[in-house]
Write an enzyme that holds these catalytic residues in place. Structure first.
Site, short mmCIF file in Angstrom:
data_model
loop_
_atom_site.label_atom_id
_atom_site.label_comp_id
_atom_site.label_asym_id
_atom_site.label_seq_id
_atom_site.Cartn_x
_atom_site.Cartn_y
_atom_site.Cartn_z
CB CYS A 1 2.61 -3.82 8.54
SG CYS A 1 3.25 -5.00 7.36
CB ILE A 2 -0.25 -0.34 10.73
CG1 ILE A 2 0.00 -0.15 9.23
CG2 ILE A 2 -0.33 1.00 11.45
CD1 ILE A 2 1.25 0.62 8.89
#
Ligand SMILES: NC(=O)c1ccc[n+]([C@@H]2O[C@H](COP(=O)([O-])OP(=O)(O)OC[C@H]3O[C@@H](n4cnc5c(N)ncnc54)[C@H](O)[C@@H]3O)[C@@H](O)[C@H]2O)c1
Length: 445
Positions: free
Chosen positions: A285-286
């Site tokens: 994600c990040i």
């Protein structure tokens, strides 16, 4: 004369009929993509009493689920086994089951291409298959993280037909997935669920669906808002981590302990939220999601400068760690070239087995390129692939004493760090895992 169920259903609107089935938990639920996001969701809906069918392309995953065996750390095999045995949960590679389903959640991957452009191919291929069996009265919810506009611009045209009107004959929403693997406190059920539909009726149907199995539902006005919520959350994290990584490099130069600075700042009871530096970003994600946003805004002529800058700073952290290792070895008159280095922890974060985008992979590659012999151990990860090589985990009891330097990349909880320091010749700690331990052997980030 009694009406048949089919006639009765035809007389109701699609919305009423579907809402009734969802409320009665007789709606047949489908989850497309049974990974870290899809499998926990499938299990939650099966536990809530729905009949759930999971669809994935990977035969081995299907076989394991149908054998009652979980491959996702946060999902207990005992739960999968009980639900499969009770007939509540099944899995298949066959998309034709969609003809019998009422709802579908799409949880397929959304990686970036090498050029940092969004790779929509998984969503497109899932929707292509779904479209063949899509029918009136269905609710479809995209959960894969993506750029604002995807649900309306990519998914809707693939499902729309002249005979089916969205918001009347079928319902389409986006709902960001916020699962935090390895988090014992917040899991699929108790993480508030944001949902936004193409029309108000779609939002209402999506909210009705999630209320059956999840504790809190947060309806928003459109799919674009829901898509943007996820990108705000992850961009917020990525930029704050970038800020604190830059501060860590500055503090290193000035001889200030960044960890002590953050702990003291975190005593402020308002207006401050601690973020911690580390060896670089990891996970699905990040490091990825904010670039979906920058790609989209670039099309409107807006440069997402915070995102690009934080991406650059975070991307430099593996190099910074390698410099720290070099400096620690210098103290012992050693060089990275020819040294044996043990990487302790390769998962991208604590207490999980996921190595996707893990900075450990970059760091191992950089150390090898400089001529080091690198071993690794991780209580959750038996093997990793670095570029084209398959590396098997070593026994840390043996590898740590043999290494010239141990580098803590992941601060897993069930590691005796006092023993690690005692057995190591040098330790570089990128996570403050050795807090409270004083030794001349330790170099901290
Ligand atoms: N893992 C996380 O912590 C997390 C958190 C929030 C959001 N997300 C987002 O959720 C989405 C899914 O992530 P994930 O971690 O579950 O990925 P994953 O790789 O663990 O699982 C995705 C699954 O989809 C399957 N798949 C791929 N193409 C398919 C197709 N055409 N049809 C059917 N199945 C297909 C894959 O085989 C795989 O099993 C991504 O968009 C991700 O960004 C992930």
């Amino acid at each position: 004369m009694l009406m048949t169920q089919a006639v009765a259903t035809n007389m109701k609107s699609c919305a009423e009929a579907l809402a009734d089935k969802i409320a009665a938990r007789t709606a047949r639920v489908g989850i497309v993509g049974l990974g870290y996001v899809g499998l926990p969701l499938a299990v939650e809906y099966a536990k809530a009493g729905f009949s759930v069918t999971g669809i994935d392309l990977i035969e081995s995953k299907i076989e394991r689920i149908n054998a009652g065996d979980s491959y996702v750390q946060d999902v207990a095999s005992s739960d999968v086994d009980a639900l499969v045995s009770a007939g509540q949960l099944r899995a298949t590679t066959d998309f034709s089951v969609i003809a019998e389903l009422d709802t579908i959640n799409i949880c397929v991957p959304t990686p970036l291409r090498k050029t940092k452009d969004p790779d929509m191919s998984f969503i497109v291929s899932a929707c292509t298959e779904m479209a063949k069996y899509f029918h009136a009265g269905m609710l479809v919810i995209l959960e894969s993280t993506t750029y604002p506009g995807t649900t309306e611009e990519v998914v809707l045209p693939m499902l729309a037909r002249p005979d089916l009107e969205v918001g009347r004959d079928f319902f389409l929403c986006f709902s960001p997935e916020r699962v935090d693997p390895g988090n014992p406190k917040f899991q699929t059920r108790n993480i508030p669920k944001v949902v936004g539909g193409i029309t108000p009726a779609c939002t209402e149907m999506g909210a009705c669906f999630y209320r059956q199995a999840l504790d809190h539902v947060v309806p928003v006005s459109s799919t674009q808002v829901a898509e943007m919520v996820k990108l705000l959350e992850n961009t917020f994290r990525m930029i704050n981590i970038g800020l604190v990584n830059e501060l860590a490099v500055m503090c290193d130069r000035m001889g200030i302990n960044i960890w002590e600075v953050i702990d003291a700042a975190a005593t402020k009871p308002f207006g401050f939220m601690p973020f911690y530096p580390g060896p670089g970003l990891g996970g699905h994600c990040i490091p990825i999601d904010p670039f979906y946003l920058s790609w989209k805004t670039r099309q409107s002529g807006i440069e997402a400068r915070f995102i690009e800058l934080a991406g650059y700073v975070n991307g430099q952290m593996p190099h910074f760690v390698v410099e720290k290792v070099q400096n620690a070895l210098n103290e012992s008159r050693l060089a990275v070239k020819g040294s044996r280095i043990h990487i302790l922890g390769v998962a991208y974060k604590r207490d999980i087995d996921d190595v996707r985008e893990s900075p450990a992979l970059d760091i191992i590659h950089l150390l090898q390129r400089r001529g080091a012999t690198v071993t690794f151990s991780d209580p959750y990860v038996p093997s990793i692939r670095v570029e084209d090589q398959l590396l098997m985990a070593s026994d840390p009891d043996q590898a740590i004493p043999e290494a010239d330097c141990t580098v803590v990349i992941t601060d897993h909880s069930d590691v005796d760090y006092g023993l690690v320091v005692a057995r190591s010749r040098l330790v570089v700690d990128t996570r403050n895992a050795l807090r409270g331990i004083t030794s001349e052997k330790i170099t901290r980030l």
